[in-house]
Scaffold this motif. Structure first.
Motif, PDB file in Angstrom:
ATOM      1  N   GLY A   1     -42.144  11.272  30.772  1.00 37.68           N
ATOM      2  CA  GLY A   1     -43.387  10.549  31.031  1.00 37.68           C
ATOM      3  C   GLY A   1     -43.875   9.692  29.889  1.00 37.68           C
ATOM      4  N   VAL A   2     -43.007   9.474  28.894  1.00 35.48           N
ATOM      5  CA  VAL A   2     -43.399   8.652  27.736  1.00 35.48           C
ATOM      6  C   VAL A   2     -43.447   7.188  28.134  1.00 35.48           C
ATOM      7  N   ARG A   3     -44.444   6.499  27.660  1.00 32.86           N
ATOM      8  CA  ARG A   3     -44.573   5.053  27.887  1.00 32.86           C
ATOM      9  C   ARG A   3     -43.537   4.316  27.055  1.00 32.86           C
ATOM     10  N   ILE A   4     -42.733   3.484  27.701  1.00 34.10           N
ATOM     11  CA  ILE A   4     -41.720   2.682  27.018  1.00 34.10           C
ATOM     12  C   ILE A   4     -42.051   1.213  27.208  1.00 34.10           C
ATOM     13  N   GLU A   5     -42.165   0.489  26.114  1.00 26.50           N
ATOM     14  CA  GLU A   5     -42.407  -0.954  26.146  1.00 26.50           C
ATOM     15  C   GLU A   5     -41.167  -1.670  25.625  1.00 26.50           C
ATOM     16  N   SER A   6     -40.837  -2.815  26.219  1.00 27.06           N
ATOM     17  CA  SER A   6     -39.680  -3.598  25.794  1.00 27.06           C
ATOM     18  C   SER A   6     -40.112  -4.987  25.359  1.00 27.06           C
ATOM     19  N   SER A   7     -39.477  -5.477  24.299  1.00 25.90           N
ATOM     20  CA  SER A   7     -39.774  -6.845  23.856  1.00 25.90           C
ATOM     21  C   SER A   7     -39.331  -7.866  24.890  1.00 25.90           C
ATOM     22  N   HIS A   8     -38.287  -7.533  25.661  1.00 22.27           N
ATOM     23  CA  HIS A   8     -37.748  -8.427  26.687  1.00 22.27           C
ATOM     24  C   HIS A   8     -37.548  -7.599  27.966  1.00 22.27           C
ATOM     25  N   PRO A   9     -38.599  -7.354  28.720  1.00 20.86           N
ATOM     26  CA  PRO A   9     -38.496  -6.445  29.864  1.00 20.86           C
ATOM     27  C   PRO A   9     -37.516  -6.901  30.943  1.00 20.86           C
ATOM     28  N   ASP A  10     -37.228  -8.195  31.003  1.00 26.72           N
ATOM     29  CA  ASP A  10     -36.329  -8.706  32.035  1.00 26.72           C
ATOM     30  C   ASP A  10     -34.949  -9.063  31.489  1.00 26.72           C
ATOM     31  N   ALA A  11     -34.648  -8.601  30.262  1.00 28.74           N
ATOM     32  CA  ALA A  11     -33.373  -8.971  29.643  1.00 28.74           C
ATOM     33  C   ALA A  11     -32.196  -8.345  30.391  1.00 28.74           C
ATOM     34  N   ALA A  12     -31.124  -9.126  30.517  1.00 33.13           N
ATOM     35  CA  ALA A  12     -29.889  -8.608  31.100  1.00 33.13           C
ATOM     36  C   ALA A  12     -29.218  -7.667  30.102  1.00 33.13           C
TER      37      ALA A  12
ATOM     38  N   SER B   1     -25.494  -7.040  29.975  1.00 30.69           N
ATOM     39  CA  SER B   1     -24.048  -7.100  30.200  1.00 30.69           C
ATOM     40  C   SER B   1     -23.255  -6.941  28.918  1.00 30.69           C
ATOM     41  N   THR B   2     -23.940  -6.980  27.776  1.00 30.97           N
ATOM     42  CA  THR B   2     -23.285  -6.761  26.481  1.00 30.97           C
ATOM     43  C   THR B   2     -23.904  -5.532  25.827  1.00 30.97           C
ATOM     44  N   ARG B   3     -23.517  -5.258  24.600  1.00 32.00           N
ATOM     45  CA  ARG B   3     -24.096  -4.125  23.876  1.00 32.00           C
ATOM     46  C   ARG B   3     -25.320  -4.541  23.070  1.00 32.00           C
ATOM     47  N   LYS B   4     -25.833  -5.722  23.285  1.00 31.46           N
ATOM     48  CA  LYS B   4     -27.052  -6.166  22.610  1.00 31.46           C
ATOM     49  C   LYS B   4     -28.261  -5.711  23.426  1.00 31.46           C
ATOM     50  N   ARG B   5     -29.312  -5.289  22.733  1.00 32.63           N
ATOM     51  CA  ARG B   5     -30.484  -4.751  23.405  1.00 32.63           C
ATOM     52  C   ARG B   5     -31.769  -5.297  22.792  1.00 32.63           C
ATOM     53  N   PRO B   6     -32.814  -5.421  23.597  1.00 35.17           N
ATOM     54  CA  PRO B   6     -34.129  -5.778  23.060  1.00 35.17           C
ATOM     55  C   PRO B   6     -34.699  -4.608  22.265  1.00 35.17           C
ATOM     56  N   LEU B   7     -35.827  -4.834  21.633  1.00 32.01           N
ATOM     57  CA  LEU B   7     -36.513  -3.755  20.937  1.00 32.01           C
ATOM     58  C   LEU B   7     -37.329  -2.964  21.953  1.00 32.01           C
ATOM     59  N   ARG B   8     -37.045  -1.670  22.026  1.00 32.07           N
ATOM     60  CA  ARG B   8     -37.826  -0.784  22.901  1.00 32.07           C
ATOM     61  C   ARG B   8     -38.739   0.098  22.063  1.00 32.07           C
ATOM     62  N   LEU B   9     -39.973   0.290  22.530  1.00 34.27           N
ATOM     63  CA  LEU B   9     -40.987   1.059  21.826  1.00 34.27           C
ATOM     64  C   LEU B   9     -41.333   2.293  22.647  1.00 34.27           C
ATOM     65  N   ALA B  10     -41.198   3.460  22.054  1.00 37.76           N
ATOM     66  CA  ALA B  10     -41.559   4.713  22.715  1.00 37.76           C
ATOM     67  C   ALA B  10     -42.897   5.178  22.149  1.00 37.76           C
ATOM     68  N   ILE B  11     -43.921   5.248  23.004  1.00 42.73           N
ATOM     69  CA  ILE B  11     -45.283   5.494  22.543  1.00 42.73           C
ATOM     70  C   ILE B  11     -45.623   6.978  22.639  1.00 42.73           C
ATOM     71  N   ASN B  12     -45.914   7.570  21.497  1.00 43.55           N
ATOM     72  CA  ASN B  12     -46.356   8.964  21.395  1.00 43.55           C
ATOM     73  C   ASN B  12     -45.456   9.951  22.143  1.00 43.55           C
ATOM     74  N   PRO B  13     -44.157   9.943  21.884  1.00 42.93           N
ATOM     75  CA  PRO B  13     -43.282  10.931  22.522  1.00 42.93           C
ATOM     76  C   PRO B  13     -43.556  12.324  21.963  1.00 42.93           C
ATOM     77  N   PRO B  14     -43.280  13.380  22.751  1.00 44.47           N
ATOM     78  CA  PRO B  14     -43.491  14.740  22.239  1.00 44.47           C
ATOM     79  C   PRO B  14     -42.509  15.075  21.124  1.00 44.47           C
ATOM     80  N   ALA B  15     -42.894  16.046  20.317  1.00 47.02           N
ATOM     81  CA  ALA B  15     -42.108  16.383  19.128  1.00 47.02           C
ATOM     82  C   ALA B  15     -40.714  16.885  19.483  1.00 47.02           C
ATOM     83  N   ASP B  16     -40.550  17.493  20.670  1.00 46.27           N
ATOM     84  CA  ASP B  16     -39.240  18.034  21.018  1.00 46.27           C
ATOM     85  C   ASP B  16     -38.364  17.050  21.789  1.00 46.27           C
ATOM     86  N   SER B  17     -38.797  15.816  21.955  1.00 45.03           N
ATOM     87  CA  SER B  17     -37.973  14.814  22.627  1.00 45.03           C
ATOM     88  C   SER B  17     -36.828  14.393  21.716  1.00 45.03           C
ATOM     89  N   GLN B  18     -35.737  13.936  22.321  1.00 46.60           N
ATOM     90  CA  GLN B  18     -34.566  13.573  21.523  1.00 46.60           C
ATOM     91  C   GLN B  18     -34.876  12.463  20.530  1.00 46.60           C
TER      92      GLN B  18
END
Length: 481
Positions: free
Chosen positions: A319-330, A332-349
């Motif tokens: 249930g953690v809020r995830i924000e992406s710098s490019h939410p509609d980015a494809a 097809s490669t191993r390149k990824r936008p910046l993803r932000l995980a907001i206030n994840p619990p301490a036991d999350s990976q």
């Protein structure tokens, strides 16, 4: 010239050859050390383009591979050259006599003392894939400056780079001075378990523990450059927009695949939304697109990509809020936008593991003590960052935390200083390289005392047979002054 070794037996034989050559040669002059360093400089300069191409190919497919040539040149080749040239140009100063004051009263009687900094012998250097040249050649600069020989073990995760490094060194350098071992985890284990005179490892904390256990079998001293979850503290006096601009630059560097990349950003609760918006804006300004962007570095392979994606998926499942710098980015490669995980619990990976990719945790706080408690709940990080103009708060951050190094009002910068030590503490490693401290790391500090001609101990009643006042004389010197 001999080829790179690829078997455990080959490693042991090569190491024995180097150590025997070291013992035969005796003292290593400053000129010999400079010559060896210059040979490595020449090798990197002469093969700059080929090495950059190999790194690009290891990070992905396409004309420029998954890593821009310019970045590989800047990060790995220029970074390595900086370390090598700094060692070459400062070696004479480092080798100056280190005189010490003898103990009283011998200091008044002609006694002399100094510390000799002598080479240890043969140094094993295990590099990593994210900075495949820098993590080999930067510590090598210090090892050669200290008068040692070395065997390098490039990471098998970047096979084209490893093969080219092995070919170039085997072709152009004397294997009794600098050589290469290549291979998979089995070769790495044999390398770590060999009786080097010093061992350097750059990589994860988990593997670092294995390296240290293996080295302990032969009582080999180790330098471990590890990682951890490096925190960023955004103070209330910070310029949020500028801090997020610099943070976006840092997270884009090498696709977040760098040991001092920030993992957790602590922001005042009331500045959360402004920080998220600014991070996304600045990352998009640096990288307007993702898949087809030649400036964006890809995850080195599918395994590492899926590892980071699994951290994010685990957070999202919780249930953690995830924000992406490019939410509609494809994707097809191993390149990824910046993803932000907001206030994840301490036991999350994503809170338990070093991210080492294009993602960042953001945690809100009300009081700074909350931040310190959270940082202290994990192992000591390799780097820590603070943004703010409040000098009292800055001092509070510096005195109430412990990390390998610190940059204030920017990120990554402290690791670029050749004149200052780079290294971790606790779970993020031990020992240093860079500059004079690196020279000391790979030297044996050997104390030398030259006694005066006259020995007064008998005259002072210090020698047997002791007279009946001997104990009284000794006891009289047990004071608190």
């Amino acid at each position: 010239m001999a080829a790179a070794v690829t078997t455990p037996a080959g490693i042991h034989s090569l190491l024995e050859t180097q150590q025997q050559a070291f013992n035969r040669a005796g003292a290593v002059s400053a000129e010999t050390r400079k010559t060896r360093i210059q040979q490595v400089i020449d090798l990197l300069v002469d093969n700059c383009d080929a090495l950059a191409d190999a790194m690009g190919a290891d990070f992905g497919e396409g004309q420029n591979g998954g890593r821009p040539r310019a970045f590989s040149i800047m990060n790995d080749i220029l970074g390595s050259l900086g370390s090598l040239k700094h060692a070459r140009d400062n070696l004479d100063t480092w080798l100056e006599t280190d005189s010490r004051t003898p103990f009283a009263p011998y200091d008044q009687m002609g006694g002399e003392a100094e510390v000799m900094h002598q080479p240890k012998g043969s140094v094993g250097i295990i590099g990593t894939w994210n900075a495949p040249l820098f993590t080999l050649f930067s510590p090598l600069a210090c090892a050669l400056a200290a008068g040692n020989r070395a065997i390098l073990k490039p990471s098998e995760v970047v096979p084209q780079t490893a093969a080219l490094v092995a070919e170039l060194i085997s072709t152009h350098l004397d294997p009794e001075v600098i050589a290469v071992a290549t291979g998979d985890a089995e070769i790495g284990a044999a390398f770590a378990g060999s009786p080097f005179n010093h061992l350097v490892f750059t990589g994860s904390t988990a593997v670092g523990r294995k390296i240290m256990r293996a080295a302990a079998e032969n009582l080999v001293p180790v330098t471990l450059e590890l990682g951890g979850k490096s925190p960023v503290i955004l103070g209330r006096s910070a310029d949020v927009d500028d801090a997020c601009r610099r943070l976006a630059i840092a997270k884009g560097t090498n696709g977040g695949q760098i040991c001092i990349s920030p993992d957790v950003l602590y922001v005042p609760a009331e500045k959360l939304e402004a920080s998220i918006a600014a991070l996304k804006t600045h990352f998009c300004a640096l990288y307007p697109t993702v898949d087809d962007n030649p400036d964006l570095v890809a995850a080195v392979n599918d395994s590492h990509l899926q590892r980071v994606e699994a951290y994010l998926a685990d957070a999202e499942d919780r249930g953690v809020r995830i924000e992406s710098s490019h939410p509609d980015a494809a994707s097809s490669t191993r390149k990824r936008p910046l993803r932000l995980a907001i206030n994840p619990p301490a036991d999350s990976q994503i809170m338990q593991e070093e991210i080492f990719g294009s993602a960042l945790v953001i945690k809100t706080y009300n009081e700074l003590d909350e931040v310190f408690d959270d940082i202290h709940s994990r192992g000591r990080p390799l780097a820590l960052y603070y943004f703010g103009q409040d000098k009292d708060e800055e001092q509070q951050v510096l005195t109430q935390t412990l990390s390998g190094g610190v940059t204030v009002n920017d990120l990554l910068m402290h690791a670029a200083m050749h004149e200052a030590p780079f290294g971790g503490v606790g779970a993020s490693g031990m020992g240093h390289y860079h500059g004079y401290e690196g020279f000391l790391e790979f030297s044996h500090a050997r104390t030398l005392f030259r006694a005066p001609a006259y020995d007064p101990r008998a005259e002072w009643g210090m020698l047997p047979p002791h007279h009946d006042q001997f104990e009284t004389m000794m006891r009289a010197q047990v004071t608190k002054d």
